[in-house]
Design an enzyme around this catalytic site. Structure first.
Site, PDB file in Angstrom:
ATOM      1  N   ASN A  10      10.664  46.033  -3.692  1.00  0.00           N
ATOM      2  CA  ASN A  10       9.225  46.218  -4.813  1.00  0.00           C
ATOM      3  C   ASN A  10       8.099  46.468  -3.711  1.00  0.00           C
ATOM      4  OD1 ASN A  10       7.283  45.644  -6.481  1.00  0.00           O
ATOM      5  ND2 ASN A  10       7.909  43.815  -7.394  1.00  0.00           N
ATOM      6  N   ARG A 101      11.964  49.076  -7.344  1.00  0.00           N
ATOM      7  CA  ARG A 101      11.157  49.160  -8.675  1.00  0.00           C
ATOM      8  C   ARG A 101      10.268  50.204  -8.853  1.00  0.00           C
ATOM      9  NH1 ARG A 101       5.967  45.426  -9.877  1.00  0.00           N
ATOM     10  NH2 ARG A 101       5.730  45.599 -12.094  1.00  0.00           N
ATOM     11  N   HIS A 190       6.629  45.910 -17.967  1.00  0.00           N
ATOM     12  CA  HIS A 190       7.451  44.658 -17.873  1.00  0.00           C
ATOM     13  C   HIS A 190       8.838  45.217 -18.347  1.00  0.00           C
ATOM     14  CE1 HIS A 190       3.937  41.668 -18.047  1.00  0.00           C
ATOM     15  NE2 HIS A 190       4.278  41.745 -16.876  1.00  0.00           N
ATOM     16  N   ARG A 251      -6.748  39.825 -17.433  1.00  0.00           N
ATOM     17  CA  ARG A 251      -7.078  40.928 -18.351  1.00  0.00           C
ATOM     18  C   ARG A 251      -7.290  40.485 -19.714  1.00  0.00           C
ATOM     19  NH1 ARG A 251      -1.374  43.243 -16.637  1.00  0.00           N
ATOM     20  NH2 ARG A 251      -1.903  43.846 -14.397  1.00  0.00           N
ATOM     21  N   GLU A 399      13.755  39.844 -12.719  1.00  0.00           N
ATOM     22  CA  GLU A 399      13.631  41.276 -12.736  1.00  0.00           C
ATOM     23  C   GLU A 399      14.488  41.754 -11.579  1.00  0.00           C
ATOM     24  OE1 GLU A 399       9.447  40.263 -13.593  1.00  0.00           O
ATOM     25  OE2 GLU A 399       9.350  42.325 -14.289  1.00  0.00           O
TER      26      GLU A 399
END
Ligand code: ADP
Length: 424
Positions: A10, A101, A190, A251, A399
């Site tokens: 990643n 990823r 996601h 956010r 993940e």
């Protein structure tokens, strides 16, 4: 020799995280992170099997290197050296592939793909849609490929799981020609987490994913919800970018789009400044100065009003999405909480479902508040009462494992040396 291992990579803008997995049992053989790439004092932390990266108590065996890794190439070469020191370098015949990823796959990539030159060109073409992520993801793939050109490289996209959204959920109600010209639509993110958690939730219920409808709430620092019908995503809360939807650590999630025009025209802010405000200085941190849910709950318990209001705004938005996705699905079999907040915060789970008993949704306080510790903390569990109409589940996400499984399944189809039985 059977190639039954996958290295997951990643690559972020200044970091590379990695995990080496044995696919016959999903076990972690090594993991680590290179941070501050491009700085004079970059740092590599390598955790061989047995040294749990998340548990400092077992960190005795971990290895650390502080030196300058000028770019992703230098960083990945160092990772390859550490893996080789464990007897598992990139030329190890047991390694079946590297799974990367990649944040944005646009509309092009509806599943994992074996990387070739045309795939690299397409990931590059998608950079305007993910300017902060796709360049680093791309660099990681190009570098890993150069280190061992024979090894299959697979790209797994955050957006893929959401490509099954119907057009009426994926489109914004704006002028079609403008939207199409600039690829403005809802992509969602996601995706590997939503895919993994929705499947694990079905397993927890003892049913096939094609038989259940699940609302997945991925609540980490970034947060998103998805509505999954019979194993396929039909709606998700993030949109063109990861800014839309739930209140997150930093956010804003949903705002009236005219807030942006207002800030540009009335406050004299530049588009970049508004971008930074909504992505980095909003959400929980903008509301109360903290984005860690543990700290916010501690402050709420002490009577801190700003923290209490931030918590209430967070929960109100979450509840609205649960209701919306309940309506989208019609019938709901389970609501699954995952990621840092979803897995660990009992107050968030109970507050989000409070008052929704009419929808068959509630938690059992004892189950919800039972601390999950030790190896069982990573096991999915039901926190609703026996006989509840809708199961409420805590399903730890993974993940890296999902990326590894998708990678392995893909190379097993094409590579006779890989053992197909070990993929799932
Ligand atoms: P990321 O989106 O960075 O992958 P994670 O899924 O790891 O994030 O979630 C990180 C967040 O999880 C932290 O910011 C914190 O708010 C929350 N968190 C972690 N542990 C706990 C805990 N024990 N209780 C409540 N919240 C927690």
């Amino acid at each position: 020799m059977t190639a039954s291992r996958v290295l997951v990579v990643n690559s972020g803008s200044s970091s590379v995280k990695y995990r080496l997995l044995e696919m016959t049992d999903g076990s972690r053989l090594a993991s680590g992170i290179v941070e501050r790439i491009g700085e004079r004092q970059s740092r590599l932390l390598h955790f061989p099997a047995g040294a749990e990266s998340s548990d400092p108590a077992s960190g005795g065996e971990r290895r650390e290197r502080v030196e300058e890794f000028a770019d992703h190439g230098a960083a990945l070469r160092a990772v390859a050296e550490e893996l080789a020191a464990d007897g598992a370098g990139l030329d190890d015949p047991r390694l079946a592939a590297i799974g990367h990823r990649v944040v944005h796959g646009g509309r092009t990539f509806t599943g994992p793909v074996l990387v070739d030159d045309s795939v690299l060109r397409e990931i590059e073409r998608l950079i305007p849609l993910a300017p902060l992520h796709n360049p680093a993801n791309l660099t990681g793939i190009v570098t890993a490929r150069a280190l061992n050109p024979e090894l299959p490289q697979v790209a797994v996209f955050d957006t893929t799981f959401h490509t099954t959204m119907p057009e009426y959920a994926a489109r914004y109600a704006i002028d079609t020609a403008t939207a199409d010209e600039h690829r403005v639509r809802r992509y969602g993110f996601h995706g590997t987490s939503h895919a993994y958690v929705s499947r694990r939730t079905a397993e927890l219920l003892g049913r096939d994913p094609s038989e259940v409808n699940v609302i997945v709430l991925h609540l980490g620092n970034g947060a998103s919800a998805s509505a999954v019908r019979a194993g396929r995503c039909v709606d998700t809360s993030m949109g063109l970018t990861p800014l839309e939807g739930l209140v997150m650590g930093t956010r804003s999630g949903d705002v009236d789009p005219a807030v942006v025009f207002h800030l540009v025209r009335v406050a004299g802010m530049s588009p970049d400044e508004v971008d930074e405000l909504l992505n980095k200085r909003s959400g929980l941190v903008g509301l109360c100065g903290d984005n860690d849910m543990r700290e916010i709950r501690r402050r709420v318990d002490e009577g801190d009003e700003a923290a209490a209001l931030a918590f209430d705004i967070y929960i109100h938005r979450l509840k609205k999405y649960i209701g919306a996705y309940y309506a989208v699905l019609g019938t709901v079999d389970a609501v699954a909480f995952t990621a840092g907040v979803g897995e660990n915060s009992a107050p968030v789970r109970s507050a989000a479902l409070e008052g929704l008993e009419g929808l068959g949704l509630c938690v059992d306080d004892g189950r919800n508040e039972a601390p999950a510790t030790g190896p069982s903390a990573k096991e999915p569990r039901i926190v609703s009462p026996d006989g509840a109409r809708v199961a409420v589940a805590v399903v730890p996400t993974d993940e890296e494992l999902e990326i590894a499984q998708q990678t392995y399944a893909l190379v097993s189809e094409t590579d006779p040396a890989a053992d197909p039985a070990a993929g799932r």
